[in-house]
Motif scaffolding. Structure first.
Motif, mmCIF file in Angstrom:
data_model
loop_
_atom_site.group_PDB
_atom_site.id
_atom_site.type_symbol
_atom_site.label_atom_id
_atom_site.label_comp_id
_atom_site.label_asym_id
_atom_site.label_seq_id
_atom_site.Cartn_x
_atom_site.Cartn_y
_atom_site.Cartn_z
ATOM 1 N N CYS A 1 2.202 1.795 -3.312
ATOM 2 C CA CYS A 1 1.164 2.229 -4.356
ATOM 3 C C CYS A 1 1.209 3.881 -3.905
ATOM 4 O O CYS A 1 1.133 4.472 -5.185
ATOM 5 N N THR A 2 1.258 4.343 -2.910
ATOM 6 C CA THR A 2 1.105 5.761 -2.569
ATOM 7 C C THR A 2 2.158 6.523 -3.395
ATOM 8 O O THR A 2 2.142 7.536 -3.835
ATOM 9 N N ASN B 1 -4.707 8.082 -10.328
ATOM 10 C CA ASN B 1 -5.590 8.421 -9.137
ATOM 11 C C ASN B 1 -6.578 9.510 -9.551
ATOM 12 O O ASN B 1 -6.702 10.619 -9.159
ATOM 13 N N ALA C 1 0.838 -1.023 -0.132
ATOM 14 C CA ALA C 1 -0.231 0.166 0.033
ATOM 15 C C ALA C 1 0.779 1.135 0.059
ATOM 16 O O ALA C 1 0.674 2.315 -0.743
ATOM 17 N N LEU D 1 -7.168 5.078 -0.475
ATOM 18 C CA LEU D 1 -6.796 3.297 -1.023
ATOM 19 C C LEU D 1 -7.685 2.553 -0.436
ATOM 20 O O LEU D 1 -7.992 2.280 0.649
#
Length: 455
Positions: free
Chosen positions: A290-291, A301, A287, A319
Motif C-alpha cells: 500500500c505504501t 493519500n 501494508a 496507515l
C-alpha cells in the motif's frame, strides 16, 4: 480546617467531549496521592485511567459506573489539608493549596509520586457521602427565546438538540451560570414526547372509517415493544457517527479485482524460514504494498477541505488498519508507514493489535490516519465494499486467500486467490487513478519482486 477541592472530568484531548465511567478506583474515605488514578473511563476512542491532581481524602464521588459525563462535570471532591487522625491512620497535613495538586490530569503526565495505600478515614469537619446527581429542574414550557449566545459548551448537547429539532434558546440550563447540560436537553425531549400523549388521552377515541383505514402514523421506535435496546455510545457510538458522516459527505465508489497471491504466500514463507528472524504477516506485506502504491498515486493519500473546496494531499502516510475487539471496531494507526519496511510495519501492527485487544490504546494511537487497510478476510469472506474512514480518501479491502481454479501460464491450475477492493472518494480522483492504484497493488501481490523497484 481541611479545604474541599472539586476535581472535574478533564479534557482528554482529540476533540472528546464526554466519557463513560467504567470503574471507580477509589471510594469515599480513601486517601489519595497527587496524580493517583482514581477512575477508569471509556471515551469514544480508548479506555483511560484519570489521575487526580489533588492529594487528600475522597469525600464524594459523582456518578455511578456506567454513567456518561460531559467534560467539565464534577468527578469527585477531595479534602486537602486534613489533620492527622489520632490513631495515626489519617492523611498527613498539607502545607497549602499551592502544592496540593499537580495540575496534570492526562494519563502519562504527573509528578510521579509513589502510590499511597488506601485508608478509610472520615475527615474532620467534612461530611463524607456519595454525591447523587440531582435531576434538573423542569423546563418551563415555551419561555421567550434568550437573547445573545446560547449557554452551551458541549458539541454533543448541540447535536442532540439538532437531532430532535429543539431550540436551545428556549431552555433554562441547570448548570453553573445557566449552562445547558445534556440532562436539560434530554428532559426537554422527554417533555416534548409526553405532551402529544397527554393530549391524545383527552381526545375521544375515533374508529377507522373503513376496515382498510390506518391509524395516525407512529414512529417505528415508539411502536416497538419488548425489544432490547443497546445504547450507541463509547466506541460503537463513535464508529456509528463516523460512518454516518462518511456516507453523508463522501461520494464514494468501489472497484475490485481478483489476484493470484500464490507468489506472495511463497515469498512470505521464504522470509519466515530464516532462523532467528521475526515473522512477517500477510497484513504487513500488504501494508508495505500500500505504501508503495500511494507513492505512485498520492491522490489517494489526501483529504478534502470542503469549506475551502480544496483537496489536501498529505506528505506522510499514516496507515490505519481495522481491528475487531470486544469493545467494537477500532482503527489503530501506524505512523509514518511510508518510511518503514515490511518487518518494522509488521512489528508495529502486532504491538497496536495487542493494545487494541487489551483496551490500552490511547486516543493518539487511534487518530490521524491518512489511508486505511481493512483485512476482512479473517472473517472468512471474499469481498466487501468498505465505508471510507472519514476524513480519509480511500480504503483498501482484502478478502480471504483461498485455493481456487485459476488460469496460470495458459493452463488451468489451483492457485491461492484473493479479492481486493478499493473504495475511494470520487472528489479526489477519477476511476483511472483508482484503477491504476488497485492494479498496481494486485500486480505486487502476484509478482512481489515488483516491490524491489521501490526499496
Amino acid at each position: 480546617m481541611p479545604q474541599v477541592l472539586e476535581f472535574k472530568l478533564p479534557d482528554l484531548g482529540e476533540g472528546l467531549t464526554e466519557a463513560e465511567i467504567v470503574r471507580w478506583l477509589v471510594e469515599v474515605g480513601d486517601v489519595v496521592a497527587i496524580d493517583q488514578p482514581v477512575v477508569e473511563v471509556e471515551t469514544a476512542k480508548a479506555m483511560v485511567e484519570v489521575p487526580c491532581p489533588y492529594g487528600g481524602v475522597v469525600t464524594a464521588r459523582f456518578g455511578d459506573e456506567g454513567t456518561e459525563l460531559p467534560v467539565g462535570a464534577p468527578l469527585l471532591t477531595v479534602a486537602v489539608g486534613s489533620p492527622v487522625d489520632p490513631s495515626g491512620e489519617g492523611p498527613a497535613a498539607d502545607s497549602g493549596t499551592e502544592d496540593s495538586g499537580s495540575g496534570n490530569v492526562l494519563v502519562g503526565y504527573g509528578t510521579g509520586a509513589p502510590p499511597v495505600r488506601r485508608r478509610r478515614v472520615r475527615p474532620q469537619g467534612v461530611k463524607a457521602a456519595v454525591a447523587v446527581p440531582t435531576a434538573p429542574e423542569a423546563v418551563v414550557p415555551e419561555p421567550e427565546p434568550v437573547a445573545g449566545p446560547v449557554a452551551v459548551v458541549s458539541p454533543l448537547v448541540r447535536r442532540l438538540a439538532r437531532q430532535h429539532d429543539l431550540d436551545l434558546r428556549r431552555l433554562a440550563g441547570s448548570g453553573p451560570d445557566g449552562l445547558i447540560l445534556r440532562a436539560d436537553v434530554e428532559s426537554a425531549i422527554r417533555s416534548a414526547a409526553e405532551a402529544p400523549v397527554a393530549e391524545s388521552v383527552a381526545e375521544p377515541a375515533v374508529a377507522p372509517a373503513a376496515s382498510g383505514a390506518s391509524a395516525s402514523p407512529v414512529s417505528s421506535a415508539s411502536s416497538v415493544s419488548g425489544g432490547e435496546r443497546v445504547a450507541l455510545r463509547g466506541v460503537r457510538g463513535a464508529v456509528a457517527d463516523k460512518l454516518s458522516r462518511s456516507r453523508r459527505e463522501i461520494p464514494d465508489a468501489t472497484c475490485w479485482v481478483d489476484a493470484d497471491a500464490t507468489e506472495l504466500m511463497a515469498a512470505r514463507a521464504s522470509m519466515n524460514s530464516v532462523a532467528g528472524a521475526s515473522k512477517v504477516s500477510v497484513l504487513a506485506l500488504l501494508a508495505r504494498i500500500c505504501t508503495a502504491a500511494l507513492a505512485r498515486y498520492p491522490e489517494l493519500n489526501s483529504t478534502v477541505d470542503q469549506e475551502a473546496r480544496e483537496i489536501v494531499r498529505l506528505p506522510q502516510v499514516h496507515l490505519g488498519f481495522a481491528a475487531q475487539t470486544e469493545r467494537g471496531l477500532v482503527v489503530p494507526v501506524v505512523r509514518d508507514a511510508h518510511e518503514g519496511t515490511a518487518e518494522s510495519i509488521g512489528a508495529e501492527i502486532a504491538r497496536l493489535t495487542e493494545a487494541a485487544r487489551t483496551g490500552t490504546l490511547t486516543p493518539a494511537q487511534l487518530t490521524g490516519g491518512t489511508f486505511t487497510l481493512n483485512n476482512y478476510g479473517v472473517f472468512g469472506v471474499d469481498g466487501s465494499t468498505p465505508i471510507i474512514n472519514h476524513p480519509e480518501a480511500a480504503m483498501l479491502g482484502v478478502g480471504r486467500i483461498v485455493p481456487k481454479p485459476w488460469v496460470h501460464e495458459g493452463q488451468l491450475a489451483v492457485r491461492q486467490v484473493v479479492q481486493l477492493s478499493l473504495t475511494f472518494d470520487h472528489r479526489v480522483c477519477d476511476g483511472g487513478t483508482a484503477g491504476g492504484f488497485l492494479r498496481y497493488v494486485a500486480d505486487c501481490v502476484e509478482r512481489p519482486a515488483l516491490l524491489l523497484r521501490s526499496l
